[in-house]
Design a protein around this motif. Structure first.
Motif, PDB file in Angstrom:
ATOM      1  N   ASP A   1      24.421  45.779  -2.949  1.00 10.62           N
ATOM      2  CA  ASP A   1      23.836  45.091  -1.878  1.00 10.62           C
ATOM      3  C   ASP A   1      23.212  43.693  -2.698  1.00 10.62           C
ATOM      4  OD1 ASP A   1      24.424  46.933  -0.124  1.00 10.62           O
ATOM      5  OD2 ASP A   1      22.617  48.213  -0.445  1.00 10.62           O
ATOM      6  N   GLN A   2      23.646  42.826  -1.932  1.00 10.69           N
ATOM      7  CA  GLN A   2      23.104  41.298  -2.731  1.00 10.69           C
ATOM      8  C   GLN A   2      22.150  40.845  -1.729  1.00 10.69           C
ATOM      9  OE1 GLN A   2      26.712  38.852  -3.603  1.00 10.69           O
ATOM     10  NE2 GLN A   2      25.404  37.619  -4.991  1.00 10.69           N
ATOM     11  N   TYR A   3      20.997  40.124  -2.284  1.00 11.30           N
ATOM     12  CA  TYR A   3      20.083  39.443  -1.458  1.00 11.30           C
ATOM     13  C   TYR A   3      19.763  38.101  -2.308  1.00 11.30           C
ATOM     14  CZ  TYR A   3      19.735  43.990   0.481  1.00 11.30           C
ATOM     15  OH  TYR A   3      19.845  45.323   0.948  1.00 11.30           O
TER      16      TYR A   3
ATOM     17  N   ARG B   1      12.881  25.575  -5.235  1.00 13.09           N
ATOM     18  CA  ARG B   1      14.195  25.162  -5.607  1.00 13.09           C
ATOM     19  C   ARG B   1      14.948  25.871  -6.453  1.00 13.09           C
ATOM     20  NH1 ARG B   1      12.208  18.824  -5.091  1.00 13.09           N
ATOM     21  NH2 ARG B   1      10.752  19.927  -6.840  1.00 13.09           N
ATOM     22  N   ILE B   2      14.685  27.036  -6.763  1.00 13.82           N
ATOM     23  CA  ILE B   2      15.344  27.778  -7.593  1.00 13.82           C
ATOM     24  C   ILE B   2      15.880  29.222  -6.793  1.00 13.82           C
ATOM     25  CG2 ILE B   2      15.412  29.633  -9.652  1.00 13.82           C
ATOM     26  CD1 ILE B   2      13.090  27.614 -10.915  1.00 13.82           C
ATOM     27  N   THR B   3      17.268  29.287  -7.053  1.00 11.63           N
ATOM     28  CA  THR B   3      17.935  30.327  -6.176  1.00 11.63           C
ATOM     29  C   THR B   3      17.966  31.675  -6.969  1.00 11.63           C
ATOM     30  OG1 THR B   3      19.162  28.591  -5.221  1.00 11.63           O
ATOM     31  CG2 THR B   3      19.989  30.727  -4.998  1.00 11.63           C
ATOM     32  N   PHE B   4      17.711  32.574  -6.312  1.00 12.47           N
ATOM     33  CA  PHE B   4      17.570  33.999  -6.936  1.00 12.47           C
ATOM     34  C   PHE B   4      18.598  35.028  -6.231  1.00 12.47           C
ATOM     35  CE2 PHE B   4      13.571  32.129  -8.009  1.00 12.47           C
ATOM     36  CZ  PHE B   4      13.390  32.388  -9.394  1.00 12.47           C
ATOM     37  N   ASP B   5      18.838  36.130  -6.914  1.00 11.61           N
ATOM     38  CA  ASP B   5      19.747  37.080  -6.493  1.00 11.61           C
ATOM     39  C   ASP B   5      19.052  38.362  -6.873  1.00 11.61           C
ATOM     40  OD1 ASP B   5      21.792  36.245  -4.839  1.00 11.61           O
ATOM     41  OD2 ASP B   5      23.234  36.397  -6.324  1.00 11.61           O
TER      42      ASP B   5
ATOM     43  N   ASN C   1      19.319  30.909 -10.774  1.00  9.54           N
ATOM     44  CA  ASN C   1      20.501  29.884 -11.080  1.00  9.54           C
ATOM     45  C   ASN C   1      20.035  28.892 -12.252  1.00  9.54           C
ATOM     46  OD1 ASN C   1      18.598  28.315  -9.639  1.00  9.54           O
ATOM     47  ND2 ASN C   1      19.961  27.268  -8.308  1.00  9.54           N
ATOM     48  N   ASP C   2      18.956  29.319 -12.685  1.00  7.97           N
ATOM     49  CA  ASP C   2      18.641  28.380 -14.022  1.00  7.97           C
ATOM     50  C   ASP C   2      18.968  29.123 -15.229  1.00  7.97           C
ATOM     51  OD1 ASP C   2      16.783  30.545 -13.826  1.00  7.97           O
ATOM     52  OD2 ASP C   2      15.056  29.085 -14.454  1.00  7.97           O
ATOM     53  N   ILE C   3      19.429  30.329 -14.935  1.00  3.27           N
ATOM     54  CA  ILE C   3      20.139  31.163 -16.209  1.00  3.27           C
ATOM     55  C   ILE C   3      21.607  31.144 -16.055  1.00  3.27           C
ATOM     56  CG2 ILE C   3      20.449  33.427 -17.282  1.00  3.27           C
ATOM     57  CD1 ILE C   3      17.257  33.619 -16.532  1.00  3.27           C
ATOM     58  N   PHE C   4      21.944  31.583 -14.748  1.00  2.00           N
ATOM     59  CA  PHE C   4      23.321  31.754 -14.531  1.00  2.00           C
ATOM     60  C   PHE C   4      23.991  30.530 -13.909  1.00  2.00           C
ATOM     61  CE2 PHE C   4      21.763  35.847 -14.883  1.00  2.00           C
ATOM     62  CZ  PHE C   4      22.830  36.787 -15.511  1.00  2.00           C
ATOM     63  N   ASP C   5      25.191  30.240 -13.946  1.00  2.00           N
ATOM     64  CA  ASP C   5      26.110  29.150 -13.235  1.00  2.00           C
ATOM     65  C   ASP C   5      26.124  29.629 -11.724  1.00  2.00           C
ATOM     66  OD1 ASP C   5      26.004  27.211 -15.023  1.00  2.00           O
ATOM     67  OD2 ASP C   5      27.867  28.210 -15.980  1.00  2.00           O
ATOM     68  N   PRO C   6      25.753  28.734 -10.732  1.00  2.00           N
ATOM     69  CA  PRO C   6      26.187  29.456  -9.352  1.00  2.00           C
ATOM     70  C   PRO C   6      27.928  29.681  -9.577  1.00  2.00           C
ATOM     71  CG  PRO C   6      24.970  27.228  -9.394  1.00  2.00           C
ATOM     72  CD  PRO C   6      25.169  27.432 -10.946  1.00  2.00           C
ATOM     73  N   ARG C   7      27.941  30.579  -8.872  1.00  2.00           N
ATOM     74  CA  ARG C   7      29.463  31.069  -8.580  1.00  2.00           C
ATOM     75  C   ARG C   7      29.835  31.929  -9.779  1.00  2.00           C
ATOM     76  NH1 ARG C   7      28.340  28.420  -4.663  1.00  2.00           N
ATOM     77  NH2 ARG C   7      29.104  26.690  -3.536  1.00  2.00           N
ATOM     78  N   ASP C   8      29.020  32.368 -10.971  1.00  2.00           N
ATOM     79  CA  ASP C   8      29.590  33.053 -11.832  1.00  2.00           C
ATOM     80  C   ASP C   8      29.907  34.386 -11.305  1.00  2.00           C
ATOM     81  OD1 ASP C   8      29.399  31.752 -14.204  1.00  2.00           O
ATOM     82  OD2 ASP C   8      27.423  32.530 -14.644  1.00  2.00           O
TER      83      ASP C   8
ATOM     84  N   VAL D   1      29.929  37.778  -7.013  1.00  2.00           N
ATOM     85  CA  VAL D   1      29.751  36.206  -7.163  1.00  2.00           C
ATOM     86  C   VAL D   1      28.207  35.878  -6.985  1.00  2.00           C
ATOM     87  CG1 VAL D   1      30.600  33.949  -6.208  1.00  2.00           C
ATOM     88  CG2 VAL D   1      31.941  35.973  -6.317  1.00  2.00           C
ATOM     89  N   LEU D   2      27.704  35.439  -7.764  1.00  2.00           N
ATOM     90  CA  LEU D   2      26.163  35.373  -7.680  1.00  2.00           C
ATOM     91  C   LEU D   2      26.220  34.003  -6.942  1.00  2.00           C
ATOM     92  CD1 LEU D   2      25.435  35.625 -11.507  1.00  2.00           C
ATOM     93  CD2 LEU D   2      25.011  37.448  -9.707  1.00  2.00           C
ATOM     94  N   PHE D   3      24.682  34.319  -6.046  1.00  2.00           N
ATOM     95  CA  PHE D   3      24.107  33.253  -5.332  1.00  2.00           C
ATOM     96  C   PHE D   3      25.007  33.160  -3.987  1.00  2.00           C
ATOM     97  CE2 PHE D   3      23.381  32.174  -9.622  1.00  2.00           C
ATOM     98  CZ  PHE D   3      21.963  32.738 -10.028  1.00  2.00           C
ATOM     99  N   GLN D   4      25.709  34.065  -3.844  1.00  2.00           N
ATOM    100  CA  GLN D   4      26.644  34.003  -2.225  1.00  2.00           C
ATOM    101  C   GLN D   4      26.134  35.105  -1.280  1.00  2.00           C
ATOM    102  OE1 GLN D   4      29.430  31.706  -2.196  1.00  2.00           O
ATOM    103  NE2 GLN D   4      28.169  30.910  -3.885  1.00  2.00           N
ATOM    104  N   GLY D   5      25.071  35.441  -1.457  1.00  2.00           N
ATOM    105  CA  GLY D   5      24.551  36.520  -0.484  1.00  2.00           C
ATOM    106  C   GLY D   5      23.852  36.272   0.732  1.00  2.00           C
ATOM    107  N   GLN D   6      23.766  34.751   0.859  1.00  2.00           N
ATOM    108  CA  GLN D   6      23.088  34.085   2.095  1.00  2.00           C
ATOM    109  C   GLN D   6      23.962  34.369   3.126  1.00  2.00           C
ATOM    110  OE1 GLN D   6      21.742  30.288   0.827  1.00  2.00           O
ATOM    111  NE2 GLN D   6      19.731  31.183   0.104  1.00  2.00           N
TER     112      GLN D   6
END
Length: 184
Positions: free
Chosen positions: A39-41, A47-51, A147-154, A179-184
């Motif tokens: 489950d991804q949230y 201005r930092i995106t988190f998963d 997204n300050d550690i991982f690239d978006p869409r890693d 796929v990170l940061f795609q849970g929205q």
């Protein structure tokens, strides 16, 4: 009508007796897990995106000795004594090795500090130490992928396994691709 009532009560009693004799499933003493889902949230803060990811694995265990307390009940708590003390490799019982996709292969994620990992403890699933078969699901939450550690869409996945209190290791399972940061 009189016979119908007489025999229906006996039949009902017989059905209740037979259904009460359900045989317990037989599972091996080593825990067996299967990957269920992630489950991804995704959320944004300053201005930092988190998963936040919740790994869900199903389990079966023949003797019910799964889980360790997260905090000690006292100084002699067996869940914090060897082999489960802080310096032991068995301190944690849930292992989630992060792998990142590079091309068509997965490689271990290179944490900046070698001792960093995503492993942890899940709580005892039975309140007593009796042997009993257990089955169910474990939900393990991982927060603060940013997204300050991982690239978006890693694309990442997790290699997961657990240990029981007898130090039996489960089988190893892999999550689906995430796929990170795609849970929205």
């Amino acid at each position: 009508m009189k016979y119908l009532l007489k025999y229906s009560a006996a039949l009902l009693l017989l059905v209740l007796l037979v259904s009460g004799c359900r045989e317990e499933p037989s599972y091996p003493k080593e825990p067996e897990i299967t990957f269920d889902r992630v489950d991804q949230y995704t959320y944004t803060k300053n201005r930092i995106t988190f998963d936040s990811l919740v790994l869900v694995v199903d389990f079966q265990d023949g003797d019910g000795n799964l889980g360790l307390r997260r905090t000690p009940t006292d100084s002699s708590d067996p869940d914090f004594q060897p082999p489960f003390d802080q310096s032991s490799p068995y301190f944690n019982n849930f292992f989630a090795n992060l792998q990142i996709k590079r091309g068509n292969t997965y490689v271990p994620y290179p944490f900046p500090v070698e001792s960093l990992n995503l492993n942890g403890r899940f709580p005892r699933l039975s309140l007593d130490d009796k042997d009993e078969t257990l089955e169910g699901e474990i939900k393990y939450t991982l927060t603060n992928f940013s997204n300050d550690i991982f690239d978006p869409r890693d694309t990442v996945r997790f290699e997961v396994f657990i240990y029981d209190r007898a130090l039996n290791k489960s089988n190893v399972v892999y999550s689906d691709d995430i796929v990170l940061f795609q849970g929205q």
